[in-house]
Design a protein around this motif. Structure first.
Motif, PDB file in Angstrom:
ATOM      1  N   ALA A  67       0.833  -1.202   0.000  1.00 47.67           N
ATOM      2  CA  ALA A  67       0.000   0.000   0.000  1.00 47.67           C
ATOM      3  C   ALA A  67       0.869   1.254   0.000  1.00 47.67           C
ATOM      4  O   ALA A  67       0.552   2.252  -0.673  1.00 47.67           O
ATOM      5  CB  ALA A  67      -0.930   0.006   1.209  1.00 47.67           C
ATOM      6  N   PHE A  68       1.974   1.215   0.736  1.00 53.46           N
ATOM      7  CA  PHE A  68       2.915   2.338   0.762  1.00 53.46           C
ATOM      8  C   PHE A  68       3.515   2.556  -0.627  1.00 53.46           C
ATOM      9  O   PHE A  68       3.632   3.690  -1.098  1.00 53.46           O
ATOM     10  CB  PHE A  68       4.028   2.049   1.777  1.00 53.46           C
ATOM     11  N   ALA A  69       3.885   1.459  -1.285  1.00 50.35           N
ATOM     12  CA  ALA A  69       4.446   1.547  -2.639  1.00 50.35           C
ATOM     13  C   ALA A  69       3.412   2.091  -3.621  1.00 50.35           C
ATOM     14  O   ALA A  69       3.742   2.871  -4.523  1.00 50.35           O
ATOM     15  CB  ALA A  69       4.945   0.184  -3.087  1.00 50.35           C
ATOM     16  N   ILE A  70       2.164   1.683  -3.451  1.00 51.67           N
ATOM     17  CA  ILE A  70       1.089   2.155  -4.322  1.00 51.67           C
ATOM     18  C   ILE A  70       0.947   3.676  -4.234  1.00 51.67           C
ATOM     19  O   ILE A  70       0.773   4.349  -5.254  1.00 51.67           O
ATOM     20  CB  ILE A  70      -0.246   1.468  -3.945  1.00 51.67           C
ATOM     21  N   GLU A  71       1.045   4.217  -3.029  1.00 50.45           N
ATOM     22  CA  GLU A  71       0.931   5.671  -2.857  1.00 50.45           C
ATOM     23  C   GLU A  71       2.061   6.384  -3.597  1.00 50.45           C
ATOM     24  O   GLU A  71       1.858   7.463  -4.158  1.00 50.45           O
ATOM     25  CB  GLU A  71       0.962   6.031  -1.364  1.00 50.45           C
ATOM     26  N   GLY A  72       3.245   5.774  -3.605  1.00 48.16           N
ATOM     27  CA  GLY A  72       4.361   6.359  -4.355  1.00 48.16           C
ATOM     28  C   GLY A  72       4.089   6.382  -5.848  1.00 48.16           C
ATOM     29  O   GLY A  72       4.381   7.359  -6.531  1.00 48.16           O
ATOM     30  N   LEU A  73       3.508   5.306  -6.367  1.00 49.32           N
ATOM     31  CA  LEU A  73       3.160   5.241  -7.787  1.00 49.32           C
ATOM     32  C   LEU A  73       2.100   6.283  -8.130  1.00 49.32           C
ATOM     33  O   LEU A  73       2.162   6.927  -9.189  1.00 49.32           O
ATOM     34  CB  LEU A  73       2.652   3.844  -8.147  1.00 49.32           C
ATOM     35  N   LYS A  74       1.145   6.478  -7.228  1.00 47.22           N
ATOM     36  CA  LYS A  74       0.093   7.477  -7.461  1.00 47.22           C
ATOM     37  C   LYS A  74       0.688   8.884  -7.532  1.00 47.22           C
ATOM     38  O   LYS A  74       0.246   9.716  -8.339  1.00 47.22           O
ATOM     39  CB  LYS A  74      -0.959   7.410  -6.347  1.00 47.22           C
ATOM     40  N   ARG A  75       1.671   9.155  -6.682  1.00 44.70           N
ATOM     41  CA  ARG A  75       2.327  10.473  -6.715  1.00 44.70           C
ATOM     42  C   ARG A  75       3.051  10.679  -8.042  1.00 44.70           C
ATOM     43  O   ARG A  75       3.051  11.783  -8.603  1.00 44.70           O
ATOM     44  CB  ARG A  75       3.302  10.614  -5.544  1.00 44.70           C
ATOM     45  N   ASN A  76       3.671   9.616  -8.562  1.00 42.86           N
ATOM     46  CA  ASN A  76       4.354   9.717  -9.854  1.00 42.86           C
ATOM     47  C   ASN A  76       3.366  10.009 -10.977  1.00 42.86           C
ATOM     48  O   ASN A  76       3.640  10.813 -11.875  1.00 42.86           O
ATOM     49  CB  ASN A  76       5.113   8.426 -10.160  1.00 42.86           C
ATOM     50  N   ILE A  77       2.200   9.361 -10.919  1.00 40.80           N
ATOM     51  CA  ILE A  77       1.169   9.596 -11.936  1.00 40.80           C
ATOM     52  C   ILE A  77       0.713  11.051 -11.897  1.00 40.80           C
ATOM     53  O   ILE A  77       0.614  11.713 -12.929  1.00 40.80           O
ATOM     54  CB  ILE A  77      -0.029   8.649 -11.712  1.00 40.80           C
ATOM     55  N   ALA A  78       0.444  11.560 -10.689  1.00 40.24           N
ATOM     56  CA  ALA A  78       0.009  12.947 -10.540  1.00 40.24           C
ATOM     57  C   ALA A  78       1.065  13.908 -11.062  1.00 40.24           C
ATOM     58  O   ALA A  78       0.754  14.920 -11.706  1.00 40.24           O
ATOM     59  CB  ALA A  78      -0.304  13.241  -9.075  1.00 40.24           C
ATOM     60  N   LEU A  79       2.325  13.588 -10.806  1.00 42.60           N
ATOM     61  CA  LEU A  79       3.428  14.433 -11.275  1.00 42.60           C
ATOM     62  C   LEU A  79       3.467  14.462 -12.797  1.00 42.60           C
ATOM     63  O   LEU A  79       3.537  15.538 -13.410  1.00 42.60           O
ATOM     64  CB  LEU A  79       4.753  13.894 -10.730  1.00 42.60           C
ATOM     65  N   PHE A  80       3.387  13.304 -13.425  1.00 45.96           N
ATOM     66  CA  PHE A  80       3.487  13.220 -14.877  1.00 45.96           C
ATOM     67  C   PHE A  80       2.259  13.797 -15.581  1.00 45.96           C
ATOM     68  O   PHE A  80       2.341  14.173 -16.752  1.00 45.96           O
ATOM     69  CB  PHE A  80       3.710  11.773 -15.320  1.00 45.96           C
ATOM     70  N   ILE A 102      21.475   5.381  -5.248  1.00 46.23           N
ATOM     71  CA  ILE A 102      22.873   5.447  -4.794  1.00 46.23           C
ATOM     72  C   ILE A 102      22.981   5.609  -3.279  1.00 46.23           C
ATOM     73  O   ILE A 102      24.033   5.351  -2.704  1.00 46.23           O
ATOM     74  CB  ILE A 102      23.677   6.568  -5.501  1.00 46.23           C
ATOM     75  N   ASN A 103      21.881   6.031  -2.643  1.00 51.01           N
ATOM     76  CA  ASN A 103      21.935   6.294  -1.202  1.00 51.01           C
ATOM     77  C   ASN A 103      21.387   5.156  -0.337  1.00 51.01           C
ATOM     78  O   ASN A 103      21.447   5.232   0.886  1.00 51.01           O
ATOM     79  CB  ASN A 103      21.185   7.584  -0.863  1.00 51.01           C
ATOM     80  N   GLY A 104      20.855   4.132  -0.939  1.00 50.48           N
ATOM     81  CA  GLY A 104      20.312   3.032  -0.138  1.00 50.48           C
ATOM     82  C   GLY A 104      19.630   2.002  -1.016  1.00 50.48           C
ATOM     83  O   GLY A 104      19.704   2.062  -2.244  1.00 50.48           O
ATOM     84  N   GLU A 105      18.952   1.074  -0.360  1.00 51.83           N
ATOM     85  CA  GLU A 105      18.328  -0.031  -1.086  1.00 51.83           C
ATOM     86  C   GLU A 105      16.804  -0.008  -1.017  1.00 51.83           C
ATOM     87  O   GLU A 105      16.151  -0.878  -1.594  1.00 51.83           O
ATOM     88  CB  GLU A 105      18.846  -1.369  -0.534  1.00 51.83           C
ATOM     89  N   GLU A 106      16.228   0.983  -0.312  1.00 51.61           N
ATOM     90  CA  GLU A 106      14.779   0.954  -0.095  1.00 51.61           C
ATOM     91  C   GLU A 106      13.993   0.999  -1.396  1.00 51.61           C
ATOM     92  O   GLU A 106      13.039   0.234  -1.583  1.00 51.61           O
ATOM     93  CB  GLU A 106      14.338   2.112   0.807  1.00 51.61           C
ATOM     94  N   LEU A 107      14.380   1.891  -2.321  1.00 49.27           N
ATOM     95  CA  LEU A 107      13.649   1.982  -3.586  1.00 49.27           C
ATOM     96  C   LEU A 107      13.744   0.671  -4.359  1.00 49.27           C
ATOM     97  O   LEU A 107      12.743   0.172  -4.882  1.00 49.27           O
ATOM     98  CB  LEU A 107      14.184   3.136  -4.438  1.00 49.27           C
ATOM     99  N   ALA A 108      14.938   0.105  -4.435  1.00 55.38           N
ATOM    100  CA  ALA A 108      15.124  -1.164  -5.144  1.00 55.38           C
ATOM    101  C   ALA A 108      14.262  -2.253  -4.507  1.00 55.38           C
ATOM    102  O   ALA A 108      13.609  -3.031  -5.210  1.00 55.38           O
ATOM    103  CB  ALA A 108      16.598  -1.576  -5.119  1.00 55.38           C
ATOM    104  N   HIS A 109      14.242  -2.294  -3.183  1.00 53.98           N
ATOM    105  CA  HIS A 109      13.426  -3.289  -2.483  1.00 53.98           C
ATOM    106  C   HIS A 109      11.947  -3.085  -2.768  1.00 53.98           C
ATOM    107  O   HIS A 109      11.204  -4.057  -2.995  1.00 53.98           O
ATOM    108  CB  HIS A 109      13.673  -3.204  -0.980  1.00 53.98           C
ATOM    109  N   LEU A 110      11.485  -1.836  -2.772  1.00 50.93           N
ATOM    110  CA  LEU A 110      10.071  -1.555  -3.031  1.00 50.93           C
ATOM    111  C   LEU A 110       9.664  -1.964  -4.443  1.00 50.93           C
ATOM    112  O   LEU A 110       8.577  -2.511  -4.656  1.00 50.93           O
ATOM    113  CB  LEU A 110       9.775  -0.070  -2.814  1.00 50.93           C
ATOM    114  N   LEU A 111      10.537  -1.693  -5.411  1.00 53.60           N
ATOM    115  CA  LEU A 111      10.234  -2.064  -6.800  1.00 53.60           C
ATOM    116  C   LEU A 111      10.114  -3.582  -6.938  1.00 53.60           C
ATOM    117  O   LEU A 111       9.231  -4.094  -7.635  1.00 53.60           O
ATOM    118  CB  LEU A 111      11.309  -1.518  -7.738  1.00 53.60           C
ATOM    119  N   ILE A 112      11.001  -4.309  -6.275  1.00 54.11           N
ATOM    120  CA  ILE A 112      10.947  -5.765  -6.318  1.00 54.11           C
ATOM    121  C   ILE A 112       9.694  -6.271  -5.593  1.00 54.11           C
ATOM    122  O   ILE A 112       9.044  -7.217  -6.038  1.00 54.11           O
ATOM    123  CB  ILE A 112      12.230  -6.359  -5.701  1.00 54.11           C
ATOM    124  N   LEU A 113       9.355  -5.602  -4.496  1.00 55.88           N
ATOM    125  CA  LEU A 113       8.161  -5.967  -3.732  1.00 55.88           C
ATOM    126  C   LEU A 113       6.898  -5.854  -4.587  1.00 55.88           C
ATOM    127  O   LEU A 113       6.035  -6.732  -4.570  1.00 55.88           O
ATOM    128  CB  LEU A 113       8.051  -5.060  -2.509  1.00 55.88           C
TER     129      LEU A 113
END
Length: 203
Positions: A67-80, A102-113
């Motif tokens: 659900a947290f990842a989904i909110e991030g995707l929604k923000r990207n849609i609104a931006l674009f 480059i600063n961590g693994e959270e984004l990579a982990h979320l994308l895989i999730l």
């Protein structure tokens, strides 16, 4: 002195963040089925009992992360879908992805999730699975539309906008997986490399 209500809430939030961070890491690297609650608690540095105070089941924890990842995707849609310059929007997005990678693994982990929840239907109910699928489709469509606007303005290279959007996200998703595999040996391509096939070179 006894702790205040605000201090207790701060401690509670900090514990939830530790649990979520540990779970994201383990789900992404081991998979949902191969990760148990004890693993998550150990990685977070807490007891299983404390974990259960925050999340009743492993499924609930996974679904909250999705659900947290989904909110991030929604923000990207609104931006674009905003009326700002396509070049500015894309550059801003790629710069953020680059910085996060480059600063961590959270984004990579979320994308895989997100991929796990889509491909395996891992722990997600049918409603959430359908929501993730539709949001990904909408994100692709909004990105393709952004590319078309950029092409009309002469800022983007010519080509099929939908194919270019698919290649763009395929590259980011692939980089996320390679980052987790290579760990410290991973080198993130520069923002200019990520956008080279999309943006025209400025004279």
């Amino acid at each position: 002195m006894p702790r205040t209500k605000g201090q207790f809430e701060e401690m509670r939030n900090a514990t939830r963040e530790k649990i979520q961070s540990a779970a994201i890491q383990l789900f992404a690297t081991r998979g949902f089925g191969s990760t148990n609650v004890q693993d998550i608690a150990d990685t977070a540095g807490i007891s299983v009992g404390l974990l259960y105070r925050h999340f009743k089941t492993k499924d609930q924890l996974f679904n909250e992360l999705v659900a947290f990842a989904i909110e991030g995707l929604k923000r990207n849609i609104a931006l674009f879908e905003s009326d700002q310059s396509p070049t500015k929007l894309l550059t801003q997005f790629v710069d953020e992805v680059y910085t996060d990678m480059i600063n961590g693994e959270e984004l990579a982990h979320l994308l895989i999730l997100i991929n796990q929840s889509l491909l395996a239907g891992t722990a997600t109910d049918s409603k959430q699975h359908e929501e993730i699928l539709q949001i990904n489709i909408t994100l692709l469509d909004s990105t393709a539309q952004l590319i078309r606007r950029g092409q009309q303005l002469g800022e983007f290279r010519s080509g099929d906008a939908k194919e270019m959007a698919l290649l763009f996200y395929g590259s980011i998703q692939g980089l996320a997986q390679i980052k987790i595999l290579l760990k410290s040996s991973f080198v993130m391509p520069s923002p200019s490399t990520l956008t080279a096939f999309l943006l025209k070179e400025r004279m």
